[in-house]
Design a protein around this motif. Structure first.
Motif, PDB file in Angstrom:
ATOM      1  N   UNK A   1      27.375 -47.559 -37.005  1.00 22.01           N
ATOM      2  CA  UNK A   1      26.885 -47.157 -38.323  1.00 22.01           C
ATOM      3  C   UNK A   1      26.952 -45.643 -38.440  1.00 22.01           C
ATOM      4  N   UNK A   2      27.165 -45.164 -39.669  1.00 19.47           N
ATOM      5  CA  UNK A   2      27.080 -43.738 -39.947  1.00 19.47           C
ATOM      6  C   UNK A   2      25.726 -43.441 -40.564  1.00 19.47           C
TER       7      UNK A   2
ATOM      8  N   UNK B   1      11.882 -50.649 -34.610  1.00 17.81           N
ATOM      9  CA  UNK B   1      11.059 -51.518 -35.452  1.00 17.81           C
ATOM     10  C   UNK B   1      11.715 -51.739 -36.812  1.00 17.81           C
ATOM     11  N   UNK B   2      12.193 -52.952 -37.033  1.00 15.50           N
ATOM     12  CA  UNK B   2      12.766 -53.370 -38.320  1.00 15.50           C
ATOM     13  C   UNK B   2      14.061 -52.653 -38.676  1.00 15.50           C
ATOM     14  N   UNK B   3      14.625 -51.883 -37.762  1.00 13.24           N
ATOM     15  CA  UNK B   3      15.878 -51.192 -38.037  1.00 13.24           C
ATOM     16  C   UNK B   3      16.949 -51.681 -37.064  1.00 13.24           C
TER      17      UNK B   3
ATOM     18  N   UNK C   1      18.904 -39.992 -31.262  1.00  8.51           N
ATOM     19  CA  UNK C   1      19.406 -41.302 -30.846  1.00  8.51           C
ATOM     20  C   UNK C   1      18.517 -41.851 -29.738  1.00  8.51           C
ATOM     21  N   UNK C   2      17.987 -43.048 -29.953  1.00  5.20           N
ATOM     22  CA  UNK C   2      17.041 -43.645 -29.010  1.00  5.20           C
ATOM     23  C   UNK C   2      17.727 -44.783 -28.246  1.00  5.20           C
ATOM     24  N   UNK C   3      17.868 -44.634 -26.927  1.00 11.05           N
ATOM     25  CA  UNK C   3      18.526 -45.671 -26.123  1.00 11.05           C
ATOM     26  C   UNK C   3      17.543 -46.750 -25.663  1.00 11.05           C
TER      27      UNK C   3
ATOM     28  N   UNK D   1      21.682 -50.271 -25.890  1.00 11.45           N
ATOM     29  CA  UNK D   1      21.718 -50.255 -27.347  1.00 11.45           C
ATOM     30  C   UNK D   1      21.203 -48.910 -27.857  1.00 11.45           C
ATOM     31  N   UNK D   2      21.775 -48.437 -28.952  1.00 11.72           N
ATOM     32  CA  UNK D   2      21.399 -47.150 -29.526  1.00 11.72           C
ATOM     33  C   UNK D   2      20.747 -47.366 -30.887  1.00 11.72           C
ATOM     34  N   UNK D   3      19.636 -46.674 -31.090  1.00  9.81           N
ATOM     35  CA  UNK D   3      18.911 -46.758 -32.357  1.00  9.81           C
ATOM     36  C   UNK D   3      18.754 -45.361 -32.947  1.00  9.81           C
ATOM     37  N   UNK D   4      18.563 -45.319 -34.262  1.00  9.19           N
ATOM     38  CA  UNK D   4      18.417 -44.049 -34.957  1.00  9.19           C
ATOM     39  C   UNK D   4      17.016 -43.492 -34.853  1.00  9.19           C
ATOM     40  N   UNK D   5      16.734 -42.434 -35.620  1.00  5.60           N
ATOM     41  CA  UNK D   5      15.436 -41.748 -35.509  1.00  5.60           C
ATOM     42  C   UNK D   5      14.239 -42.608 -35.879  1.00  5.60           C
TER      43      UNK D   5
END
Length: 216
Positions: free
Chosen positions: A111-112, A84-86, A51-53, A76-80
Motif C-alpha cells: 500500500x502507498x 488495530x483495525x488497520x 513502520x511497525x513490524x 508483517x508491516x503496519x503503518x503509524x
C-alpha cells in the motif's frame, strides 16, 4: 511414524535454534535505517520510523525442483496507526536454508501512504478541461500562472513535494499581483481550489518545507 504435528514441532524448534526470527528483525532494521532507501521512496511514502513490524511466522518450502529446501521468515508491516483495525501495508521476508544461511530477502510494500492524492490529481485533470487554449501562448498574461499550476500538478504527481510547494508559493504571489478579472472565472476558481488542496495536503502531512524561501 512421525505425525504432521511432530514435523511442525521439529521445524519450529529448528527455527528457534537458528534464531531466524531475530535475524529477520535485524535485516528489516538495517533496511529501514538505510537512507538511500528513503531517497528512492522504497517505503511508498511512509516514514520508516512509523513502520511497525509484527512477526507473522515461518513457512517451510521443501518440495522445490532444482532448489534446496528453504525457510521463509515473514514480518508483517503496519503503518503509524498500528495493527488495530488497520490492514498491513506490506511485509519483509527472510529466506534461509535449513542451516540458517541467508539466501535472499524481500521487502514488499502493498500500500502507498498517500492514496488521497488521487483526488487531487483527479481535480488537476478536471481543471485542465476548462483551461482556455490561449493561456498556453507565451504572449498571454495568464501564461506564467498556468505554467506554475501545471508544474504543481506534475511535481505533486511525481512526489516531488518540496518543489511542488515552491510553485504553490509562486502561484499565490502571482495571484496577489494580478487582477482576477483578467482570467476565465471557471478556470480561476478551479485552479485556486487545486492550489489550496495541494497546499493543505502537503502542510497537513508535513511533506514539504513550508519555510523554504522561494529563490527564483
Amino acid at each position: 511414524m512421525m505425525t504432521h504435528q511432530d514435523l511442525e514441532r521439529q521445524l519450529s524448534d529448528r527455527c528457534e535454534k537458528l534464531d531466524l526470527k531475530q535475524q529477520a528483525f535485524d535485516g528489516l532494521a538495517a533496511l529501514l535505517a538505510d537512507e538511500q532507501n528513503r531517497v528512492e521512496d522504497v517505503f511508498a511514502g511512509f516514514d520508516p520510523r512509523d513502520i511497525k513490524p509484527v512477526f507473522e511466522g515461518f513457512k517451510y518450502v521443501i518440495d522445490q525442483p532444482h532448489r534446496p529446501a528453504v525457510i521463509r521468515t515473514r514480518i508483517r508491516l503496519y503503518g503509524p496507526h498500528g495493527t488495530d483495525s488497520f490492514p498491513p501495508i506490506g511485509y519483509y521476508e527472510l529466506e534461509t536454508d535449513f542451516e540458517g544461511n541467508i539466501l535472499d530477502d524481500f521487502f514488499v510494500m502493498e500500500k502507498e501512504r498517500y492514496v488521497d492524492d488521487l483526488a487531487i490529481i483527479s481535480h488537476f485533470r478536471d481543471m485542465n478541461q476548462v483551461l482556455p487554449p490561449g493561456y498556453l501562448k507565451r504572449n498571454y498574461i495568464q501564461y506564467e500562472y498556468v505554467a506554475y499550476v501545471s508544474l504543481i500538478g506534475t511535481l505533486f504527481a511525481s512526489k516531488q513535494f518540496n518543489a511542488a510547494y515552491r510553485f504553490v508559493q509562486r502561484a499565490r504571489v502571482y495571484l496577489q499581483h494580478t487582477d482576477p478579472a483578467k482570467f476565465d472565472q471557471q478556470y480561476l476558481q478551479k485552479s485556486r481550489h487545486f492550489i489550496k488542496m495541494v497546499a493543505d495536503y502537503l502542510e497537513k502531512n508535513n511533506l514539504a518545507d513550508t519555510a523554504w524561501p522561494d529563490k527564483r
